[in-house]
Design a protein around this motif. Structure first.
Motif, PDB file in Angstrom:
ATOM      1  N   VAL A  82       0.877  -1.167   0.000  1.00  0.00           N
ATOM      2  CA  VAL A  82       0.000   0.000   0.000  1.00  0.00           C
ATOM      3  C   VAL A  82       0.914   1.217   0.000  1.00  0.00           C
ATOM      4  CG1 VAL A  82      -1.806   1.252   1.234  1.00  0.00           C
ATOM      5  CG2 VAL A  82      -1.779  -1.262   1.244  1.00  0.00           C
ATOM      6  N   ILE A  83       0.927   1.954  -1.097  1.00  0.00           N
ATOM      7  CA  ILE A  83       1.910   3.022  -1.296  1.00  0.00           C
ATOM      8  C   ILE A  83       1.716   4.167  -0.300  1.00  0.00           C
ATOM      9  CG2 ILE A  83       2.810   4.697  -2.956  1.00  0.00           C
ATOM     10  CD1 ILE A  83       3.446   1.951  -3.873  1.00  0.00           C
ATOM     11  N   LEU A  84       0.462   4.559  -0.098  1.00  0.00           N
ATOM     12  CA  LEU A  84       0.186   5.632   0.858  1.00  0.00           C
ATOM     13  C   LEU A  84      -1.206   5.420   1.434  1.00  0.00           C
ATOM     14  CD1 LEU A  84       1.204   8.162   2.202  1.00  0.00           C
ATOM     15  CD2 LEU A  84       0.582   9.478   0.186  1.00  0.00           C
ATOM     16  N   ALA A  85      -1.255   4.855   2.632  1.00  0.00           N
ATOM     17  CA  ALA A  85      -2.542   4.468   3.215  1.00  0.00           C
ATOM     18  C   ALA A  85      -3.364   5.677   3.630  1.00  0.00           C
ATOM     19  CB  ALA A  85      -2.313   3.571   4.428  1.00  0.00           C
ATOM     20  N   GLY A 145     -12.691   6.811   7.707  1.00  0.00           N
ATOM     21  CA  GLY A 145     -12.022   5.796   8.514  1.00  0.00           C
ATOM     22  C   GLY A 145     -12.501   4.405   8.137  1.00  0.00           C
ATOM     23  N   GLU A 146     -13.805   4.279   8.038  1.00  0.00           N
ATOM     24  CA  GLU A 146     -14.414   2.999   7.674  1.00  0.00           C
ATOM     25  C   GLU A 146     -13.925   2.542   6.300  1.00  0.00           C
ATOM     26  OE1 GLU A 146     -18.662   3.139   7.970  1.00  0.00           O
ATOM     27  OE2 GLU A 146     -18.943   1.335   6.770  1.00  0.00           O
ATOM     28  N   ARG A 147     -13.874   3.476   5.356  1.00  0.00           N
ATOM     29  CA  ARG A 147     -13.452   3.139   4.004  1.00  0.00           C
ATOM     30  C   ARG A 147     -11.985   2.703   3.987  1.00  0.00           C
ATOM     31  NH1 ARG A 147     -14.801   7.521  -0.168  1.00  0.00           N
ATOM     32  NH2 ARG A 147     -16.837   6.541  -0.186  1.00  0.00           N
ATOM     33  N   THR A 148     -11.157   3.400   4.761  1.00  0.00           N
ATOM     34  CA  THR A 148      -9.741   3.054   4.801  1.00  0.00           C
ATOM     35  C   THR A 148      -9.538   1.671   5.396  1.00  0.00           C
ATOM     36  OG1 THR A 148      -9.184   5.376   5.068  1.00  0.00           O
ATOM     37  CG2 THR A 148      -7.480   3.797   5.629  1.00  0.00           C
ATOM     38  N   THR A 207      -5.430  -1.042  13.719  1.00  0.00           N
ATOM     39  CA  THR A 207      -6.313  -2.208  13.821  1.00  0.00           C
ATOM     40  C   THR A 207      -6.298  -3.019  12.529  1.00  0.00           C
ATOM     41  OG1 THR A 207      -8.168  -0.772  13.231  1.00  0.00           O
ATOM     42  CG2 THR A 207      -7.886  -1.292  15.568  1.00  0.00           C
ATOM     43  N   SER A 208      -6.059  -2.348  11.391  1.00  0.00           N
ATOM     44  CA  SER A 208      -6.059  -3.104  10.137  1.00  0.00           C
ATOM     45  C   SER A 208      -4.833  -4.023  10.044  1.00  0.00           C
ATOM     46  CB  SER A 208      -6.147  -2.174   8.926  1.00  0.00           C
ATOM     47  OG  SER A 208      -4.920  -1.528   8.715  1.00  0.00           O
ATOM     48  N   LEU A 209      -3.787  -3.709  10.806  1.00  0.00           N
ATOM     49  CA  LEU A 209      -2.585  -4.556  10.782  1.00  0.00           C
ATOM     50  C   LEU A 209      -2.899  -5.971  11.230  1.00  0.00           C
ATOM     51  CD1 LEU A 209       0.242  -2.305  12.256  1.00  0.00           C
ATOM     52  CD2 LEU A 209      -0.488  -2.620   9.901  1.00  0.00           C
ATOM     53  N   ASN A 210      -3.758  -6.098  12.249  1.00  0.00           N
ATOM     54  CA  ASN A 210      -4.097  -7.433  12.754  1.00  0.00           C
ATOM     55  C   ASN A 210      -5.451  -7.911  12.229  1.00  0.00           C
ATOM     56  OD1 ASN A 210      -1.829  -6.998  14.410  1.00  0.00           O
ATOM     57  ND2 ASN A 210      -3.147  -5.936  15.874  1.00  0.00           N
TER      58      ASN A 210
END
Ligand code: ADP
Ligand code: ZN
Ligand code: ZN
Length: 660
Positions: free
Chosen positions: A489-492, A504-507, A541-544
């Protein structure tokens, strides 16, 4: 007979006509040709009574022998018209195939639509323990009439298998089913899998079908020849009788919201339809919408979970790169961190594949620091401020708070504010410089404009004719590429900064979905996320793949700010040739709403739209936060009328809008 006729025009009125009683009987749901003003129109009969014909004009012609729209759909479209500020006739028209609109008589297509089926899906699988549990719960509840389920399952956990088994059950009971998918071009495998398993029962409503082919599929559903309809958002209107189940796959997707009149959300319509016909509703996702998960938590939906991938495949390992700590050359954008470069090299050396993802939506509208990633936000609404270059000012497009554009970054004192962003093309060319020998494919909106190109690139990637695929959110969706071992992911941060309370939800959902593309075959997946905000809870949180923690944090925020699911939103967009007039009409509407004593409703704005002018029209917006849309709609009718025009301004009314 006095006949009530709805017209597919923006008029809030049902018109009365008469028809001689002794001639043919006239029933609700047929189309009629009627004199209207000085011309002729096509209308839809919504009811008829015996009564006086005085002063009424006579119906010219009854077009259909059989109704094109049944009682249930009449009721559903009437409900839509009240909720979405469109006329009943407009909603009826939206629910019909285009071949039937405006009174057309459709003929048979020259060539019937033929769908390839993928026979490899026919080999039986043994259900996992989790799938069995989920199916057990559905089984026990489905016979009891209306029941809504939220199926929360990680990517590749076997959700589709659950849908198929449930539909097989429904079919043996002689009932029918609707399956909504976000975008058919992106999920050809899913479609051919349904077709392989459910056989001749399936109709697919596909944007590639001709008008006549769509009509033919519609007729097969209406006559009961086919009992399953798979399609995008408008398939929710499939004319099926004896409906047993509606499935919405990837229920969080914004493509279920229609961004033209009538501006309905297919999930909301599905819920209403399931209620009406007393059938089941399954919403499935790896990253459910906040609205749906909130309902599941409150017990309105039954929560079903598939927490693991099938066949014990592992979730990909996610690593993060803090771009603030990476050394960069001045005046050149930082695209590949050393860590990402190294991972890419390793994948290429092992002759495996990679996906690089860059979401550029809304990029040019906010100011960001090229050194530390700082983005100016509205303190009240927690949203990125939008930069308006004409006045060189930052504006919150919800509440109209204004700030001067800072000259130096308030966080790090650097002067590199408002740097020009880079897009997928730049990523592609930098990549080609680094690895001249690899074959690169690019998927973005430019490619989508070329017919068939998307399918071609996806096919090439699957056939290993492409090594690295670079793309926008299109690459995040449901593809299954077994040899992809790295997703970068180049730029989250980009999707965190769009001016929308859902950013936030979309990301979270994009990061989770794109990560889910990795390691599907071997289970050896790796994901690298580059960001300036490594401590942001959405990224953390998306990491896990930790949806629950993300949800708990995000729902707190929504509650604090009064955004959905705690309130509903109505957005008014006021368009006028003159900017002053657009603003004035906006102020006037707000004043009148206040005069009507809208205590139950918080009005934000007027504020300029983040894209303040399109073509020749200036755009201002008002945002209403309210508990109950239907009540407010009635007040709005009084103020702006059904034609949605005041003093030359056009007004667009959008319930629970999705920003692009
Ligand atoms: P999801 O819809 O959650 O992404 P799918 O239903 O597409 O998951 O399943 C992912 C893959 O696993 C598919 O290739 C599917 O055929 C396979 N699969 C599903 N259920 C099972 C099972 N019980 N045993 C083996 N393979 C399965
Ligand atoms: Zn800075
Ligand atoms: Zn604000």
């Amino acid at each position: 007979m006095v006949i009530d006729v709805a017209l597919g025009l923006p008029i809030d009125k049902i018109f009365k006509y008469y028809y001689p009683l002794d001639s043919q009987e006239i029933i609700s749901g047929v189309r009629v040709r009627i004199p209207f003003r000085n011309t002729e129109e096509i209308g839809y009969v919504v009811s008829s009574t015996e009564g006086k014909m005085e002063g009424l004009k006579e119906i010219k012609e009854i077009i259909d022998v059989e109704p094109v729209i049944d009682k249930e759909m009449l009721e559903l479209t009437r409900w839509m018209s009240e909720r979405y500020f469109a006329s009943w006739g407009e909603c009826i028209e939206a629910s019909l195939p285009s071949a039937l609109r405006k009174g057309k008589i459709s003929s048979s297509p020259r060539k019937e639509y033929f769908l390839k089926t993928d026979e490899s899906f026919l080999k039986p699988v043994n259900l996992t323990v989790a799938q069995k549990q989920v199916l057990g719960i559905i089984d026990s509840k489905l016979p009891n009439g209306f029941n809504a389920f939220l199926l929360h399952g990680v990517t590749s956990s076997g959700k589709t298998e659950v849908y198929i088994r449930t539909i097989e059950d429904i079919l043996t009971q002689g009932k029918s089913a609707i399956v909504l998918v976000p975008e058919i071009a992106l999920t050809p495998q899913t479609i051919s899998r349904f077709k392989a398993r459910l056989r001749e029962n399936v109709s697919v409503l596909h944007s590639k079908l001709t008008e006549a082919q769509k009509f033919q599929e519609w007729r097969k559903l209406k006559t009961g020849q086919n009992k399953v309809c798979i399609g995008t958002r408008s398939a929710i209107f499939a004319p099926l009788k004896n409906l047993g189940l509606i499935v919405i796959d990837e229920e969080h997707e914004s493509s279920y919201k229609q961004n033209e009149n009538p501006r309905y959300h297919a999930r909301e319509v599905a819920l209403k339809r399931a209620h009406q016909s007393g059938c089941g509703l399954i919403l499935g996702s790896a990253t459910p919408s906040l609205e749906s998960y909130y309902k599941a938590e409150r017990g309105e939906y039954t929560l079903l979970e598939l927490p693991e991938r099938v066949e014990k495949k592992k979730m990909p390992q996610v690593g993060i790169v803090d771009l603030k700590t990476v050394k960069r050359k001045r005046f050149t954008p930082l695209i590949f961190s050393p860590a990402l470069k190294e991972e890419l090299r390793s994948v290429i050396d092992r002759d495996m594949q990679a996906i690089l993802f860059l979401n550029r939506r809304g990029f040019s509208t906010f100011i960001s620091c090229a050194n530390c990633g700082y983005v100016a936000q509205c303190a009240k609404c927690n949203l990125a401020l939008t930069f308006h270059s004409k006045e060189s000012v930052l504006i919150c497009h919800y509440c109209n708070k204004r700030e001067d554009k800072p000259l130096i970054c308030p966080e790090c004192d650097s002067r590199y504010l408002s740097f020009k962003g880079f897009g997928t093309q730049r990523v592609e060319s930098e990549l080609a410089k680094m690895f001249p020998a690899i074959r690169i494919g690019r998927l973005d909106s430019d490619v989508l404009k070329q017919r068939g190109r998307l399918e071609e690139i996806i096919e090439d990637f699957r056939a290993r004719k492409i090594d690295v695929l670079v793309g926008t959110q299109i690459v995040a969706k449901g593809h299954d590429f077994p040899d992809v071992e790295l997703v970068g992911v180049i730029l989250a941060d980009l999707s965190l900064n769009i001016v929308d309370f859902r950013s936030g939800e979309r990301t979270f959902s994009l990061l989770t979905q794109v990560a889910g593309r990795s390691g599907r075959g071997t289970g050896k997946g790796r994901v690298i996320i580059q960001t300036y905000n490594p401590d942001h809870f959405t990224i953390k949180t998306s990491l896990n793949h930790d949806y629950k923690s993300f949800y708990l944090e995000e729902i707190k925020r929504r509650k604090q700010l009064g955004f959905p699911p705690f309130n509903e939103l109505i957005k008014l967009e006021i368009r006028h040739k003159s900017e002053e007039k657009a603003k004035k009409v906006s102020d006037m509407i707000k004043e009148q709403l206040n005069e009507q004593g809208l205590d139950a409703c918080d009005i934000l704005g007027p504020a300029p739209h983040p894209v303040p002018k399109i073509r020749t029209l200036y755009r201002w917006t008002l945002l209403l936060k309210c508990e109950n849309v239907e009540g407010i709609m009635r007040l709005l009718y009084n103020i702006i009328g059904f034609r949605k025009r005041i003093q030359g301004a056009n007004i667009i009314v959008d319930v629970n809008p999705y920003e692009d």
